[in-house]
Write a protein that holds these residues in place. Structure first.
Motif, short mmCIF file in Angstrom:
data_model
loop_
_atom_site.label_atom_id
_atom_site.label_comp_id
_atom_site.label_asym_id
_atom_site.label_seq_id
_atom_site.Cartn_x
_atom_site.Cartn_y
_atom_site.Cartn_z
N THR A 8 0.85 -1.19 0.00
CA THR A 8 0.00 0.00 0.00
C THR A 8 0.89 1.24 0.00
O THR A 8 2.02 1.21 0.48
N PHE A 9 0.36 2.34 -0.55
CA PHE A 9 1.14 3.56 -0.70
C PHE A 9 0.31 4.75 -0.28
O PHE A 9 -0.83 4.93 -0.75
N GLY A 36 -3.76 6.68 8.91
CA GLY A 36 -3.75 7.09 7.51
C GLY A 36 -4.36 5.97 6.71
O GLY A 36 -4.08 4.79 6.95
N GLY A 37 -5.21 6.32 5.73
CA GLY A 37 -6.04 5.33 5.07
C GLY A 37 -5.31 4.11 4.55
O GLY A 37 -5.67 2.97 4.84
N GLU A 38 -4.24 4.31 3.79
CA GLU A 38 -3.54 3.18 3.17
C GLU A 38 -2.76 2.38 4.22
O GLU A 38 -2.64 1.15 4.11
N PHE A 133 -1.42 -4.28 -5.27
CA PHE A 133 -1.10 -2.90 -4.93
C PHE A 133 -2.38 -2.15 -4.60
O PHE A 133 -3.36 -2.21 -5.35
N HIS A 134 -2.36 -1.44 -3.47
CA HIS A 134 -3.53 -0.66 -3.05
C HIS A 134 -3.15 0.80 -2.86
O HIS A 134 -2.14 1.13 -2.23
N SER A 165 -6.07 -2.25 -6.42
CA SER A 165 -7.32 -1.82 -5.78
C SER A 165 -7.22 -0.36 -5.39
O SER A 165 -6.14 0.15 -5.08
N THR A 166 -8.39 0.29 -5.40
CA THR A 166 -8.47 1.73 -5.12
C THR A 166 -9.66 2.02 -4.22
O THR A 166 -10.76 1.54 -4.48
N ASP A 167 -9.42 2.78 -3.16
CA ASP A 167 -10.50 3.35 -2.36
C ASP A 167 -10.61 4.81 -2.79
O ASP A 167 -9.65 5.58 -2.65
N LEU A 168 -11.75 5.21 -3.31
CA LEU A 168 -11.89 6.58 -3.84
C LEU A 168 -11.65 7.63 -2.77
O LEU A 168 -11.06 8.68 -3.03
#
Length: 342
Positions: A8-9, A36-38, A133-134, A165-168
């Motif tokens: 994650t980044f 932090g989200g990621e 990768f997220h 994957s992506t969280d908007l």
């Protein structure tokens, strides 16, 4: 066969929260944690036994070193953390109760992560042993240069065949550098395989008109998602967390997953009282990734795990979902009693 590893980044911040639901003017001290989200997603996955690595940029000072120690404490790999810049991002949290909402104030302008430049990280090396990768829209929101570096990561991950994957994660308070989501997000979402977010947020970020889906009535139409699949040609699944906020202390949580053919629903669960709502969306994402990796393609099961993880996070103070797979399984088996385990 390569073992699952999720990278994650994003940005890890120091979180300063008022205690006992005090308002900011009442606070004489703040509880200090990290989040932090990621990073929160990586913590969830590490708790579930998945190898997780977090990539970020930190200041070369005691606060940056403390953030690395936090990663180690939570079994999150940090081999590719880079150091530079002047400061660690902060955010302040005033925790709401009943009819009073929580309030967040960000202090992350010119942070080490916000000032990262394209080419800072060797993504070929980072992803050499990774399978997933997220990233999230928060990274794109904090600065144009952070968005550019994220795009470099996405391109390499796609080239190497990683699941992306992506969280908007739309945060209106963060988009302050002269660009709107529709200016930055379309190219970033081009290679996403899984997108977490509601339909209208996705359409907004892609510069489309809202469609106002009726999630409450379970009346979401697959056709309302179809435009996303056209604009994001690598997309396999769109997932939405259903959140009905009765009050700050009472949430109702469910979920929807659409794979381009089938539409899955997870039952709505009542969560009350809420201890800490912050990070619950990241808990959903962490549960979803775990479920998609471990449940042999059973998308309904993966969605149910995501909802259970999200519900349980509301009972945990802090950003992280310090919940085990066993506790999720217990909830999925219908045990909502909260009895003491002796």
């Amino acid at each position: 066969m390569k073992t699952n590893k999720v990278v994650t980044f994003g940005e890890i911040m120091m979180r300063l929260s008022t205690e006992r639901h005090l308002r900011f003017p009442q606070a004489e001290s703040f509880k200090t944690t990290y989040g932090g989200g990621e990073f929160n997603v990586a913590v969830s996955l590490a708790n579930y036994g998945i190898t997780a690595e977090f990539v970020t940029r930190l200041p070369k000072n005691d606060l940056g070193y403390s953030a690395v120690k936090e990663m180690r404490k939570l079994n999150v790999q940090n081999h590719n953390v880079v150091f530079g810049g002047d400061r660690l991002g902060l955010y302040f949290l005033e925790t709401g109760a009943s009819t009073r909402a929580s309030n967040v104030i960000y202090d992350r302008a010119n942070s080490s992560m916000a000032t990262i430049q394209k080419g800072t990280i060797d993504w070929e090396d980072v992803f050499k042993d990774a399978t997933w990768f997220h990233w999230s829209g928060i990274t794109a929101a904090i600065s144009e240069s952070a968005a550019d570096e994220c795009y470099e990561a996405i391109k390499v991950a796609h080239k190497l065949g990683l699941t992306i994957s992506t969280d908007l994660n739309y945060r209106s308070k963060l988009w302050q550098y002269g660009k709107e989501p529709k200016d930055m997000m379309p190219r970033l979402l081009e290679f996403s395989n899984i997108i977490l977010g509601d339909i209208d947020t996705a359409y907004f970020m892609l510069g489309l008109e809202k469609v106002n889906p009726d999630y409450q009535a379970k009346n979401v139409l697959p056709s309302q998602y179809d435009e996303l699949f056209k604009l994001c040609p690598n997309l396999k699944q769109v997932v939405t967390t259903l959140r009905y906020s009765v009050s700050a202390s009472y949430q109702r949580i469910g979920g929807v997953l659409y794979n381009g053919t089938n539409l899955y629903h997870a039952d709505i669960q009542d969560v009350t009282p809420v201890i800490d709502r912050v990070g619950s969306g990241d808990a959903f994402m962490g549960g979803l990734i775990y479920g998609l990796l471990e449940e042999n393609g059973n998308e309904q099961r993966a969605l149910n795990i995501a909802v259970a993880a999200c519900c349980l996070k509301h009972t945990v103070s802090g950003d992280y979902n310090l919940i085990t797979v066993e506790e999720i399984e217990k909830l999925l088996d219908g045990d909502f009693s909260g009895k003491v385990s002796r």
